[in-house]
Enzyme design. Structure first.
Site, PDB file in Angstrom:
ATOM      1  N   GLU A 128      30.036  37.553  35.564  1.00 42.62           N
ATOM      2  CA  GLU A 128      30.752  38.778  35.947  1.00 42.62           C
ATOM      3  C   GLU A 128      30.812  39.777  34.786  1.00 42.62           C
ATOM      4  OE1 GLU A 128      34.986  39.279  35.841  1.00 42.62           O
ATOM      5  OE2 GLU A 128      35.277  37.114  35.911  1.00 42.62           O
TER       6      GLU A 128
ATOM      7  N   LYS B 194      37.146  48.719  37.191  1.00 44.72           N
ATOM      8  CA  LYS B 194      37.303  47.323  37.600  1.00 44.72           C
ATOM      9  C   LYS B 194      37.049  47.270  39.113  1.00 44.72           C
ATOM     10  CE  LYS B 194      40.731  43.665  38.001  1.00 44.72           C
ATOM     11  NZ  LYS B 194      42.119  43.283  37.821  1.00 44.72           N
TER      12      LYS B 194
ATOM     13  N   VAL C  20      35.660  38.707  40.010  1.00 42.39           N
ATOM     14  CA  VAL C  20      35.136  37.497  40.654  1.00 42.39           C
ATOM     15  C   VAL C  20      34.744  37.789  42.105  1.00 42.39           C
ATOM     16  CG1 VAL C  20      35.772  35.176  41.471  1.00 42.39           C
ATOM     17  CG2 VAL C  20      36.322  35.880  39.126  1.00 42.39           C
TER      18      VAL C  20
ATOM     19  N   SER D 133      45.257  37.869  44.493  1.00 43.71           N
ATOM     20  CA  SER D 133      43.930  38.373  44.133  1.00 43.71           C
ATOM     21  C   SER D 133      42.935  38.185  45.275  1.00 43.71           C
ATOM     22  CB  SER D 133      43.425  37.635  42.896  1.00 43.71           C
ATOM     23  OG  SER D 133      42.090  38.009  42.639  1.00 43.71           O
TER      24      SER D 133
ATOM     25  N   LYS E 220      45.421  31.160  34.928  1.00 49.75           N
ATOM     26  CA  LYS E 220      46.426  31.299  33.848  1.00 49.75           C
ATOM     27  C   LYS E 220      47.828  31.034  34.380  1.00 49.75           C
ATOM     28  CE  LYS E 220      44.144  34.358  30.673  1.00 49.75           C
ATOM     29  NZ  LYS E 220      43.401  35.584  30.874  1.00 49.75           N
TER      30      LYS E 220
HETATM   31  O1  LIG Z   1      42.276  34.848  33.444  1.00 49.77           O
HETATM   32  C1  LIG Z   1      41.715  35.800  33.987  1.00 49.77           C
HETATM   33  N1  LIG Z   1      41.956  36.092  35.250  1.00 49.77           N
HETATM   34  C2  LIG Z   1      41.341  37.119  35.879  1.00 49.77           C
HETATM   35  C3  LIG Z   1      40.455  37.908  35.253  1.00 49.77           C
HETATM   36  C4  LIG Z   1      39.718  39.046  35.889  1.00 49.77           C
HETATM   37  O2  LIG Z   1      40.606  39.695  36.794  1.00 49.77           O
HETATM   38  C5  LIG Z   1      40.102  39.548  38.123  1.00 49.77           C
HETATM   39  C6  LIG Z   1      41.240  39.375  39.093  1.00 49.77           C
HETATM   40  O3  LIG Z   1      41.969  40.544  39.125  1.00 49.77           O
HETATM   41  P1  LIG Z   1      43.094  40.786  40.214  1.00 49.77           P
HETATM   42  O4  LIG Z   1      44.227  39.890  39.832  1.00 49.77           O
HETATM   43  O5  LIG Z   1      43.389  42.228  40.095  1.00 49.77           O
HETATM   44  O6  LIG Z   1      42.484  40.430  41.542  1.00 49.77           O
HETATM   45  C7  LIG Z   1      39.191  38.365  38.094  1.00 49.77           C
HETATM   46  O7  LIG Z   1      38.289  38.366  39.174  1.00 49.77           O
HETATM   47  C8  LIG Z   1      38.547  38.528  36.752  1.00 49.77           C
HETATM   48  O8  LIG Z   1      37.542  39.508  36.819  1.00 49.77           O
HETATM   49  C9  LIG Z   1      40.186  37.626  33.920  1.00 49.77           C
HETATM   50  O9  LIG Z   1      39.395  38.322  33.297  1.00 49.77           O
HETATM   51  N2  LIG Z   1      40.836  36.579  33.331  1.00 49.77           N
END
Ligand SMILES: O=c1[nH]cc([C@@H]2O[C@H](COP(=O)(O)O)[C@@H](O)[C@H]2O)c(=O)[nH]1
Length: 356
Positions: free
Chosen positions: A23, A126, A146, A180, A199
């Site tokens: 990614e 993003k 992702v 997400s 995380k």
């Molecule tokens: O620990 C991590 N979680 C998520 C991301 C990034 O953030 C995105 C998810 O973002 P959101 O929570 O806005 O869907 C993931 O797909 C990835 O690209 C990251 O870099 N590191």
């Protein structure tokens, strides 16, 4: 839709060789979750004021605003991206970093394109699944998360994708609905995602529940516990365990043969020699969570508070552990891609023989 596939990637796919998708959000936007609906909406609780340049950068919808975390700075991000690609190559697979450049989705970037992505950083939007059409239609530049990376990988036939961590259900997600799109993508796109788990800034047990609802196969690598990115443990049991790249390949093969059409999440614990610094970061996360509780910071205000506080408490020391675990994932991802390619060739031969 036209997708530009790098010649090396196209050739590898055509001969059934191992290819690993990567990614671009982790290169241009760093590693911390960045869904920060703070301050853009005056009705939301907020922990700090935003300045004018941040305000100008806020686009619809408000969750696309820039996070306060520093991310991975240039040139460290470029160096990491190049090293991760090198790990994939050394292990016998072809890397395919995915991003949208000037409105065209690219699968496999040249070194110039990778450099442009790294230098541009947050100027690349993003891009999750919901953003793809807009970024393409407007001729924009997108760093794929992702969900978007899985989408493009599947479109061109890449079954394996390596990243650091995936998004999940946010704390208090049951009230905010902040979940997400990585999780719904995993539910509908048959790509295996190799990550270090989720995380602990997120709600890990609800993330696993949600993945179950979406029908996603979740396996932990050489452990019974689902890892929490910076630490090997999360307190949550993984639904299943795998102990080798070959086992992972067999699951991907079965998933495809049965046309399950859903994704697979393979969660790899942080390498042991980086777990110590991981533990320090995890303690900071836990301390910040406790402070948030004491200060009664809830809902949408919790993520910006956590990011700021963890940054203060660790002095930014998460970077090295972060890079190490992405490389570790890349190695396993490439091993799985090689094992899958071998398995497919063996099976094709066997089926060919039995048809005679
Ligand atoms: O620990 C991590 N979680 C998520 C991301 C990034 O953030 C995105 C998810 O973002 P959101 O929570 O806005 O869907 C993931 O797909 C990835 O690209 C990251 O870099 N590191």
């Amino acid at each position: 839709m036209s997708i530009a596939v790098a010649p090396e990637v196209a050739a590898a796919l055509a001969r059934g060789a191992a290819v690993v998708a990567l990614e671009s959000t982790i290169i241009s936007h760093g590693q911390l979750p960045s869904t920060l609906p703070f301050a853009a909406d005056p009705l939301l609780p907020c922990t700090r004021k935003i300045n004018n340049s941040e305000r100008n950068s806020i686009r619809f919808p408000f969750t696309a605003c820039l996070p306060p975390s520093p991310g991975m700075p240039y040139p460290k991000n470029l160096q990491t991206a190049v090293e991760v690609e090198a790990v994939v190559r050394e292990t016998g697979a072809i890397p395919a970093t995915i991003a949208i450049l000037d409105g065209v989705p690219h699968v496999g970037l040249s070194s110039e394109q990778l450099k442009r992505l790294a230098i541009s950083g947050r100027q690349f939007q993003k891009t999750a699944r919901r953003d793809i059409a807009h970024v393409v239609a407007s001729g924009g530049n997108g760093a794929t998360t992702v969900s978007a990376t899985m989408f493009f990988a599947h479109k061109v036939g890449i079954p394996i994708f390596v990243t650091g961590g995936i998004g999940g259900v946010h704390r208090h997600g049951e009230q905010t609905m902040d979940i997400s799109s990585d999780l719904t993508e995993l539910g509908k796109t048959p790509v295996a995602v190799i990550s270090a788990g989720v995380k602990s800034i997120l709600d890990i047990s609800r993330t696993l529940e949600y993945l179950e609802t979406q029908g996603v196969t979740v396996a932990a690598y050489r452990t019974n516990e689902f890892p929490a990115f910076f630490t090997e443990t999360s307190g949550c049991q993984a639904p299943c365990r795998v102990d080798s790249a070959e086992e992972c390949a067999k699951i991907i093969y079965a998933n495809r043969n049965l046309h399950l059409c859903s994704g697979i999440l393979i969660a790899v614990p942080i390498p042991t020699h980086h777990a110590a610094s991981g533990n320090i970061i995890e303690s900071a996360i836990q301390k910040a969570l406790k402070e948030a509780e004491e200060k009664r910071i809830i809902g949408n205000a919790i993520t910006p508070f956590m990011l700021e506080r963890v940054k203060e408490l660790t002095g930014g020391s998460s970077l090295e552990a972060n890079i190490a675990l992405v490389k570790n994932n890349a190695r396993l991802g490439a091993e799985v891609a090689v094992a899958l390619s071998n398995l497919q060739q063996r099976e094709a031969k066997r089926i060919g023989r039995s048809a005679l």
